[in-house]
Motif scaffolding. Sequence first.
Motif, PDB file in Angstrom:
ATOM      1  N   GLY A   1       0.800  -1.211   0.000  1.00 51.57           N
ATOM      2  CA  GLY A   1       0.000   0.000   0.000  1.00 51.57           C
ATOM      3  C   GLY A   1       0.839   1.271   0.000  1.00 51.57           C
ATOM      4  O   GLY A   1       2.007   1.257   0.372  1.00 51.57           O
ATOM      5  N   LYS A   2       0.211   2.327  -0.415  1.00 45.94           N
ATOM      6  CA  LYS A   2       0.840   3.655  -0.519  1.00 45.94           C
ATOM      7  C   LYS A   2       1.489   4.061   0.804  1.00 45.94           C
ATOM      8  O   LYS A   2       0.943   3.815   1.877  1.00 45.94           O
ATOM      9  N   GLY A   3       2.614   4.702   0.688  1.00 49.13           N
ATOM     10  CA  GLY A   3       3.252   5.234   1.892  1.00 49.13           C
ATOM     11  C   GLY A   3       4.169   4.247   2.587  1.00 49.13           C
ATOM     12  O   GLY A   3       4.902   4.622   3.497  1.00 49.13           O
ATOM     13  N   THR A   4       4.117   3.009   2.143  1.00 50.44           N
ATOM     14  CA  THR A   4       5.034   2.016   2.704  1.00 50.44           C
ATOM     15  C   THR A   4       6.480   2.430   2.416  1.00 50.44           C
ATOM     16  O   THR A   4       6.804   2.811   1.300  1.00 50.44           O
ATOM     17  N   GLN A   5       7.310   2.369   3.426  1.00 52.57           N
ATOM     18  CA  GLN A   5       8.727   2.706   3.264  1.00 52.57           C
ATOM     19  C   GLN A   5       9.543   1.427   3.400  1.00 52.57           C
ATOM     20  O   GLN A   5       9.319   0.657   4.330  1.00 52.57           O
ATOM     21  N   VAL A   6      10.505   1.254   2.500  1.00 56.47           N
ATOM     22  CA  VAL A   6      11.298   0.021   2.527  1.00 56.47           C
ATOM     23  C   VAL A   6      12.781   0.335   2.634  1.00 56.47           C
ATOM     24  O   VAL A   6      13.282   1.219   1.932  1.00 56.47           O
ATOM     25  N   TYR A   7      13.470  -0.393   3.480  1.00 53.59           N
ATOM     26  CA  TYR A   7      14.912  -0.273   3.619  1.00 53.59           C
ATOM     27  C   TYR A   7      15.519  -1.657   3.526  1.00 53.59           C
ATOM     28  O   TYR A   7      15.236  -2.510   4.371  1.00 53.59           O
ATOM     29  N   PHE A   8      16.340  -1.878   2.526  1.00 55.86           N
ATOM     30  CA  PHE A   8      16.966  -3.192   2.361  1.00 55.86           C
ATOM     31  C   PHE A   8      18.165  -3.324   3.284  1.00 55.86           C
ATOM     32  O   PHE A   8      18.922  -2.368   3.479  1.00 55.86           O
ATOM     33  N   VAL A   9      18.315  -4.511   3.830  1.00 56.76           N
ATOM     34  CA  VAL A   9      19.458  -4.796   4.707  1.00 56.76           C
ATOM     35  C   VAL A   9      20.031  -6.155   4.317  1.00 56.76           C
ATOM     36  O   VAL A   9      19.541  -6.807   3.391  1.00 56.76           O
ATOM     37  N   TYR A  10      21.059  -6.583   5.032  1.00 56.86           N
ATOM     38  CA  TYR A  10      21.750  -7.812   4.647  1.00 56.86           C
ATOM     39  C   TYR A  10      21.079  -9.089   5.150  1.00 56.86           C
ATOM     40  O   TYR A  10      20.992 -10.072   4.447  1.00 56.86           O
ATOM     41  N   ASN A  11      20.687  -9.064   6.422  1.00 55.90           N
ATOM     42  CA  ASN A  11      20.197 -10.334   6.983  1.00 55.90           C
ATOM     43  C   ASN A  11      19.143 -10.114   8.067  1.00 55.90           C
ATOM     44  O   ASN A  11      18.811  -8.967   8.404  1.00 55.90           O
ATOM     45  N   GLY A  12      18.656 -11.211   8.584  1.00 53.59           N
ATOM     46  CA  GLY A  12      17.546 -11.148   9.515  1.00 53.59           C
ATOM     47  C   GLY A  12      17.887 -10.480  10.832  1.00 53.59           C
ATOM     48  O   GLY A  12      17.106  -9.673  11.350  1.00 53.59           O
ATOM     49  N   THR A  13      19.046 -10.809  11.388  1.00 53.59           N
ATOM     50  CA  THR A  13      19.447 -10.150  12.625  1.00 53.59           C
ATOM     51  C   THR A  13      19.586  -8.653  12.385  1.00 53.59           C
ATOM     52  O   THR A  13      19.160  -7.834  13.206  1.00 53.59           O
ATOM     53  N   GLY A  14      20.154  -8.301  11.246  1.00 56.31           N
ATOM     54  CA  GLY A  14      20.264  -6.892  10.878  1.00 56.31           C
ATOM     55  C   GLY A  14      18.900  -6.225  10.800  1.00 56.31           C
ATOM     56  O   GLY A  14      18.694  -5.135  11.339  1.00 56.31           O
ATOM     57  N   ALA A  15      17.963  -6.865  10.118  1.00 52.12           N
ATOM     58  CA  ALA A  15      16.617  -6.297   9.987  1.00 52.12           C
ATOM     59  C   ALA A  15      15.988  -6.100  11.364  1.00 52.12           C
ATOM     60  O   ALA A  15      15.377  -5.063  11.646  1.00 52.12           O
ATOM     61  N   ASN A  16      16.148  -7.086  12.218  1.00 51.35           N
ATOM     62  CA  ASN A  16      15.546  -6.987  13.548  1.00 51.35           C
ATOM     63  C   ASN A  16      16.165  -5.874  14.386  1.00 51.35           C
ATOM     64  O   ASN A  16      15.462  -5.093  15.011  1.00 51.35           O
ATOM     65  N   VAL A  17      17.479  -5.789  14.404  1.00 50.48           N
ATOM     66  CA  VAL A  17      18.082  -4.801  15.307  1.00 50.48           C
ATOM     67  C   VAL A  17      17.898  -3.367  14.812  1.00 50.48           C
ATOM     68  O   VAL A  17      17.773  -2.449  15.620  1.00 50.48           O
ATOM     69  N   VAL A  18      17.850  -3.164  13.501  1.00 54.77           N
ATOM     70  CA  VAL A  18      17.568  -1.790  13.064  1.00 54.77           C
ATOM     71  C   VAL A  18      16.105  -1.445  13.338  1.00 54.77           C
ATOM     72  O   VAL A  18      15.786  -0.329  13.759  1.00 54.77           O
ATOM     73  N   SER A  19      15.219  -2.399  13.147  1.00 56.02           N
ATOM     74  CA  SER A  19      13.807  -2.153  13.450  1.00 56.02           C
ATOM     75  C   SER A  19      13.605  -1.825  14.923  1.00 56.02           C
ATOM     76  O   SER A  19      12.898  -0.869  15.266  1.00 56.02           O
ATOM     77  N   LEU A  20      14.225  -2.610  15.772  1.00 58.06           N
ATOM     78  CA  LEU A  20      14.036  -2.405  17.214  1.00 58.06           C
ATOM     79  C   LEU A  20      14.632  -1.079  17.665  1.00 58.06           C
ATOM     80  O   LEU A  20      14.076  -0.407  18.543  1.00 58.06           O
TER      81      LEU A  20
END
Lengths: 347, 347, 347, 347
Positions: A54-73
Amino acid sequence: MVSTDRHGFASDNNSGAHPKIMDAIIKANQGHVIAYGDDPYTQSACKKFEEVFGKGTQVYFVYNGTGANVVSLQAITSSFNAIICAQTAHINEDECGAPEKFTGCKLLTLPSSDGKIRVKQVEPLLHILGNEHHAQPCAVSITQATELGTVYRPEEIKAITTFAHDHGMRVHMDGARICNAAASLGLGLREITRDVGIDILSFGGTKNGLMFGEAVVIFDTELARDFKFIRKQSTQLASKMRFIAVQFETLLSDELWLENARHANEMARLLANEIKDIPGVEITQSVDINALFVKLPREIIPRLQEESFFYVWDEGQSIVRWMTSFDTTEEDIEAFVKLLKKHLASV
Amino acid sequence: MVSTDRHGFASDNNSGAHPKIMDAIIKANQGHVIAYGDDPYTQSACKKFEEVFGKGTQVYFVYNGTGANVVSLQAITSSFNAIICAQTAHINEDECGAPEKFTGCKLLTLPSSDGKIRVKQVEPLLHILGNEHHAQPCAVSITQATELGTVYRPEEIKAITTFAHDHGMRVHMDGARICNAAASLGLGLREITRDVGIDILSFGGTKNGLMFGEAVVIFDTELARDFKFIRKQSTQLASKMRFIAVQFETLLSDELWLENARHANEMARLLANEIKDIPGVEITQSVDINALFVKLPREIIPRLQEESFFYVWDEGQSIVRWMTSFDTTEEDIEAFVKLLKKHLASV
Amino acid sequence: MVSTDRHGFASDNNSGAHPKIMDAIIKANQGHVIAYGDDPYTQSACKKFEEVFGKGTQVYFVYNGTGANVVSLQAITSSFNAIICAQTAHINEDECGAPEKFTGCKLLTLPSSDGKIRVKQVEPLLHILGNEHHAQPCAVSITQATELGTVYRPEEIKAITTFAHDHGMRVHMDGARICNAAASLGLGLREITRDVGIDILSFGGTKNGLMFGEAVVIFDTELARDFKFIRKQSTQLASKMRFIAVQFETLLSDELWLENARHANEMARLLANEIKDIPGVEITQSVDINALFVKLPREIIPRLQEESFFYVWDEGQSIVRWMTSFDTTEEDIEAFVKLLKKHLASV
Amino acid sequence: MVSTDRHGFASDNNSGAHPKIMDAIIKANQGHVIAYGDDPYTQSACKKFEEVFGKGTQVYFVYNGTGANVVSLQAITSSFNAIICAQTAHINEDECGAPEKFTGCKLLTLPSSDGKIRVKQVEPLLHILGNEHHAQPCAVSITQATELGTVYRPEEIKAITTFAHDHGMRVHMDGARICNAAASLGLGLREITRDVGIDILSFGGTKNGLMFGEAVVIFDTELARDFKFIRKQSTQLASKMRFIAVQFETLLSDELWLENARHANEMARLLANEIKDIPGVEITQSVDINALFVKLPREIIPRLQEESFFYVWDEGQSIVRWMTSFDTTEEDIEAFVKLLKKHLASV
């Protein structure tokens, strides 16, 4: 060390990249484009995410799952906060303390026999709100599908996000296997995330056929304001970003995400069907996605592992975990069941 | 946004992957292997590093340069320490404070007009050793080749490492462009690292033709003891590790690392030769590797950027940076010089 | 090790507590009160701060200056930020990297010959705003009086705060010697802090006659929202808070803060007068507060230190620092000048 | 807000300073001494600790209990480690996540109905040793006396330290009420710490009659090497150190520590005796030290609190905590029991 069979059941990240993913990478390998995401491949992939979420969704690509989790948190906490999650959560069990190091927060873990947490477990933790002696809960993190192969129904997620938002907390979803969950539920990716109140999502790619790469998908746009700085400082900004972007663009095109996840799920169900009536074998969790948790006679486990490696989940209870993958074949399952039966017979 | 020419001069990470690297990736994409590095591809690549750097060399693959640097720096510091480096160092200027966040350390920066630091600059910083009011210097980090395109000679490195070791400090080398440095010096990779006392090295791959991936190379084996935990907690452990490993194995085979680096360096020298006598153009640093720092008439910079994007290095002094790459062609240079002359003529 | 004279010139924190401060502590030592600040002594002290600094002022007592600084800086930063300060700042030089550890931020330091920073130095640092590769400046920290014994005039502070606020940054003042600065300027405490745009202040007590304790004074009330959690997590919440509170209440009553600071300042001026014309002695900084920076013949420094200890400020330039205190007497100065002359005569 | 009775039962840190402690502070308040601990008061106090704990004991004074704990834990961990403790531990429950922020470690918490942990609970956690996906246990932290007012017997401590050392882990003791524990056991301070294998101890002073100040006592001298830097960077280095040092010297002289602790313990036993047979009142933990945990009829709790404040320990089970102190009198207890009976009668 290495399994000699073509497709084992150790983990969905023991597989390689899906052929369509590989093709996309090859095609993207020409000429120069600006590094760090300021390129047309990345822009196109971001648009694809907006189509799906949906509109307005922002996406940031990262390397791996731990990376995705810690930047999100990091995006939803300060160091004096606490993050509420299941005891079995990947962020609690399998990331070598990365969430604590990156955020400085305490993890408040809830016991869970199926990997899910419930509002009634979260509620009692909030009596400490406002009391400076205690780390202040400000985030709930749930895993979809869970580390135990179970799946939250949308209304279960909605119950958690509603409660969290009512108490000033945000909700992160660790979606390392979000595609498998959606396939299992027969629902769209948006319906089990944005539409039910998730604020920020670790969207898993690697376990569903990518070579590398995960995406942080932000629905609460306020969280996007500083996100690029958090990603960079957390070492998760890829220079040749195009190679992650085209993988995700491919995954989200022509429902490859669904095809891969559905296949893996089906293979797990097939395996479950093949073994569920074998004496001495007990499936201990609902087989919602591409994971089986199976109680086996203790002595056959190492013998079976030697021929086709997999992980023991619970040493004490003699429970093992078998994962299927986008590339698991019926032959793989047939061969594995044959092995299993052989070793069972030898007991 | 994106340069329209095939190979620009913005950065060596604007290029894609070298064809041989891509071939290796494709070949590795079959069947299942254990994730996280416990696979034959990774074992083989590690052996290759031992061939190049000598027995006992320990290698840990990571995702990117910032990742390689912060895990390396964590291995040699405690939070009350200080890390000595040039003001121009990537770890100081270009990593959004990642070294401070990951290590908790202070960076003690030394001014440098050519990107190199000297022992005589380090020495005065050590009077604070033992004084608890000051962050304690315990590490020196040097970049080879430097961010200004210059190269340390082996004896210069040896002087720094000897001094550092004599004072209980360890030396990290940020080798994002270590191959270009070796090619420039006509020396082997080992001769400018292990043999001159470097303790831990960020070995750069992405800027020399890899799709993604860097390697931390450890010569002081004591540092390897806990390194895998540091890597994991720092989000730098890749699940499908084989895809980084085979890239490095290929890079170190048949001297591809040297071929790529030498070519990029030569292209820079060619470009330098083409422009050095043009009035209004001044090359401000020694062209040792694949980088040129060039002072231009201020007004032509944006016009030239519009046709072929690159970065301004020093706004105040009107100095720009041009990087060549493994895939830069003589035609690219010819075309770029033509553009430059056109815009200069219009002043 | 210990100076044998009653009041030396090593530091204002070599003194004990002012008699009135001690009396207040003794008086507060009766019965039980709730710990951690929920007591009438603390409430009363907080009101006193509102009287001095104006309505809405929020005060948080902490143990020491480093504590006050790091909790203040945490309140105005995220880990991807940079904090701008003078190279000579206590937060940069004298806190063993505590600001980096607690905030995760980079310190961007500005050279300063007098301890002050100017807007024109800050301005060039802001070209990196918005660029994810660089730690993002979001805070300026200035010291009043500076570590070099100089004092910002209110309009100098206003220039910095106005510029900072215009660029989305907040301004912290390290006021370890704020009372000495106010006394020097002949201005009130509010006039050189809140009224000129300071957002958050480390208000120093220990160097002006307290036994222990500093106060963080918050003028931007938004910063107070989470402050108690930051203070607690940073180990700076005192259980028997009343003993800090009554010291500050006393300091702010009957202008004890001013009396102590003014006396210390006067003693410094007296010492300056006594030595300024002695050959071989050169006062290198303006003597605005209770500090003198003095260039001496190198060989007499250790001899003088042996009889009355003080710190060498700049080994290379043979400059020492002499501090006076609230309890320095004219006799102390007379005796010290006599010592100085004796050793100078022996050269 | 504030209890109107002279000595309440809310907490032992609601009391002031013992008269002998206050006298020592007053006596130390003369002349100048070098700041930060390089003074004769501190040297003398350190010697006193060696007398009590044996030769080679290293002591570092800090401000408070959270400070003592986080510097101690930093000395024995790296950020990828895990710290094992009881769920009820102060470091887990009551420090707003300070241990996580300062160390970066994960806390692995063990359920405990009496505040103690046992070797058999620790053992199963060690199967993750060597596995990089999991934070690596390297430290056990136990509280003596526990947060539930119980006391470890020396052989219980020895069992834990032996097991820990056998597995490469160190043992920290949070001794916020170590004196009460020793008094309860009738043993010396050394016998329940150094002699039973404790590596590093947070020695509590504030809860046993000090105005402020705790001490970190190091028995494993290797841990002392960098300790002063850790203390400073953690904001726990006091400038006017003499005022902490003389309090500890006094506490350890003439067995004041024992006198205070014994008295507080006796008062708790007296209170226990007075209430143990009252219907509707149930003491839920062994009364080993100066703490009582008491189950009361829910409705009388707020009424009782209003007249004499104390904390509810477990809302769900209607359990409150009452603490006695060095200054609790028999009259205080008499009056409190009277109050209790009055409110119970009104139910």
